[in-house]
Write an enzyme that holds these catalytic residues in place. Structure first.
Site, PDB file in Angstrom:
ATOM      1  N   CYS A 170      28.480  24.794 -44.817  1.00  0.00           N
ATOM      2  CA  CYS A 170      27.961  23.315 -45.242  1.00  0.00           C
ATOM      3  C   CYS A 170      27.880  22.495 -43.974  1.00  0.00           C
ATOM      4  CB  CYS A 170      28.893  22.633 -46.269  1.00  0.00           C
ATOM      5  SG  CYS A 170      30.582  22.434 -45.020  1.00  0.00           S
TER       6      CYS A 170
ATOM      7  N   HIS B  47      38.110  26.122 -40.845  1.00  0.00           N
ATOM      8  CA  HIS B  47      39.174  26.898 -41.317  1.00  0.00           C
ATOM      9  C   HIS B  47      38.691  28.303 -41.294  1.00  0.00           C
ATOM     10  CE1 HIS B  47      42.471  24.094 -43.210  1.00  0.00           C
ATOM     11  NE2 HIS B  47      42.527  24.133 -42.127  1.00  0.00           N
TER      12      HIS B  47
ATOM     13  N   GLU C 250      43.461  18.046 -44.627  1.00  0.00           N
ATOM     14  CA  GLU C 250      42.374  16.827 -45.055  1.00  0.00           C
ATOM     15  C   GLU C 250      43.504  15.650 -45.648  1.00  0.00           C
ATOM     16  OE1 GLU C 250      38.919  17.773 -47.235  1.00  0.00           O
ATOM     17  OE2 GLU C 250      39.012  15.821 -48.487  1.00  0.00           O
TER      18      GLU C 250
ATOM     19  N   SER D 101      33.392  27.504 -44.611  1.00  0.00           N
ATOM     20  CA  SER D 101      33.251  27.467 -43.312  1.00  0.00           C
ATOM     21  C   SER D 101      33.231  28.853 -42.881  1.00  0.00           C
ATOM     22  CB  SER D 101      34.987  27.143 -42.915  1.00  0.00           C
ATOM     23  OG  SER D 101      35.921  27.527 -44.162  1.00  0.00           O
TER      24      SER D 101
END
Ligand code: SF4
Length: 333
Positions: free
Chosen positions: A23, A52, A137, A277
């Site tokens: 992304c 990650h 997060e 990721s």
């Protein structure tokens, strides 16, 4: 039955989800480390895995990035990068106190959640964060808001909240949740609390939404779903869960070495997707692994074309702005 080398190789159809993989936030974060390594002398210190994915981290480590969990592991004066997941204010404060030069690679969509949370808390509302306990997060977001913040992960957690039903609440969400689960949790909150505000579920990160929608479209065409991504990648785990919910045997693999030939028994069509990721090379390695077991034909489902890009942090936008002094005070919103 698993085929041996002596048996004719029956064809295996592979359908790739679109979109899948990297992304904009992950692309930006990796570029932050790469540019920092080009422009500063290694080592460059990164607090937490920048994204990650073990392969990404290993590649950057070879180039000179050092990954640490605590700022105390970083020598005085060393260039420090915060990962895409974001950090608590206490971490920003510690970096400023130590005068560490910092580049913040927090995804702008995570920063947006921090800003939302602070705004709601400031307006006097009790804040509820929908997310998974212990995820970096979530730790970062909880540490970005002054005052109490209640974490809920399930509809059952909503019922257990120690709040009166007339409490004015506001909710915010982790960016990589299941869109459907989040919708159900928001509905449960709305049912329990008469005065509630929060962003629409469609504000969950675009990449999370698009990858989940693509898996929903892919799953009915497949006998097996392979998700390429790391075990600690929240959005990759959600993609696998969606496959399972849709009745398709679904597995999460790091790369092609994770493919178990036994999965292919009686399988004619395999769907492949990748978490936000996971680099494309890992999808290629899964395709190659399947190609060693069966003769393959690869197609891709139609899906959303993503063209979102996030600009680099200010310290890396201009050559002359580097090397940098601790910029955290200026970055606070
Ligand atoms: S998944 Fe969404 S929030 Fe997370 S890094 Fe990517 S774009 Fe940002």
């Amino acid at each position: 039955m698993v085929q041996t080398e002596h048996e004719p190789r029956t064809a295996l159809r592979i359908i790739l989800a679109k979109p899948r993989g990297f992304c904009a936030g992950v692309v930006r974060a990796i570029e932050v480390v790469e540019r920092a390594l080009e422009r500063a002398q290694a080592p460059v210190y990164v607090r937490h895995e920048i994204v990650h994915n073990r392969h990404v981290v290993e590649r950057l480590r070879k180039k000179g990035a050092v990954f640490v969990e605590e700022l105390s592991e970083i020598p005085t004066g060393a260039l420090t990068i915060f990962s895409a997941h974001g950090v608590a204010r206490s971490v920003q404060d510690e970096a400023r106190d130590r005068e560490l030069p910092v580049i913040d690679a927090t995804c702008p969509l995570v920063t947006k959640v921090h800003v939302q949370g602070r705004r709601y808390a400031k307006s006097g509302r009790t804040l509820v964060l929908i997310g998974h306990e212990g995820h970096p997060e979530v730790i970062g977001t909880m540490g970005q808001v002054d005052g109490p913040i209640h974490l809920v992960s399930t509809v059952a957690d909503v019922a257990a909240l120690p709040l009166a039903t007339n409490t004015p609440i506001a909710y915010i969400t982790q960016t990589t949740l299941s869109v459907d689960d989040t919708r159900a949790i928001i509905a449960a909150l709305a049912e329990r609390f008469s005065d509630m505000v929060g962003p629409d579920v469609s504000e969950i990160c675009y990449a999370t939404q698009n990858r989940q929608t693509a898996v929903r479209e892919l799953a009915p065409h497949c006998d097996l779903l392979i998700v390429v991504g790391a075990r600690n990648s929240s959005n990759s785990n959600r993609l696998r869960e969606i496959g399972v919910e849709m009745g398709v045997p679904s597995y999460l693999v790091d790369d092609g070495s994770g493919v178990d030939p036994a999965w292919l028994t009686d399988v004619k069509t395999v769907g492949i997707t990748a978490g936000a990721s996971a680099p494309d090379a890992l999808v290629e390695s899964v395709i190659a692994a399947l190609g060693r077991l069966r003769s393959i034909e690869v197609t891709q489902l139609d899906g959303v074309e993503e063209n979102i890009e996030f600009s680099q942090p200010p310290e890396l936008r201009h050559e002359e702005a580097f090397p940098l002094a601790a910029p955290l005070a200026a970055q606070r919103t």
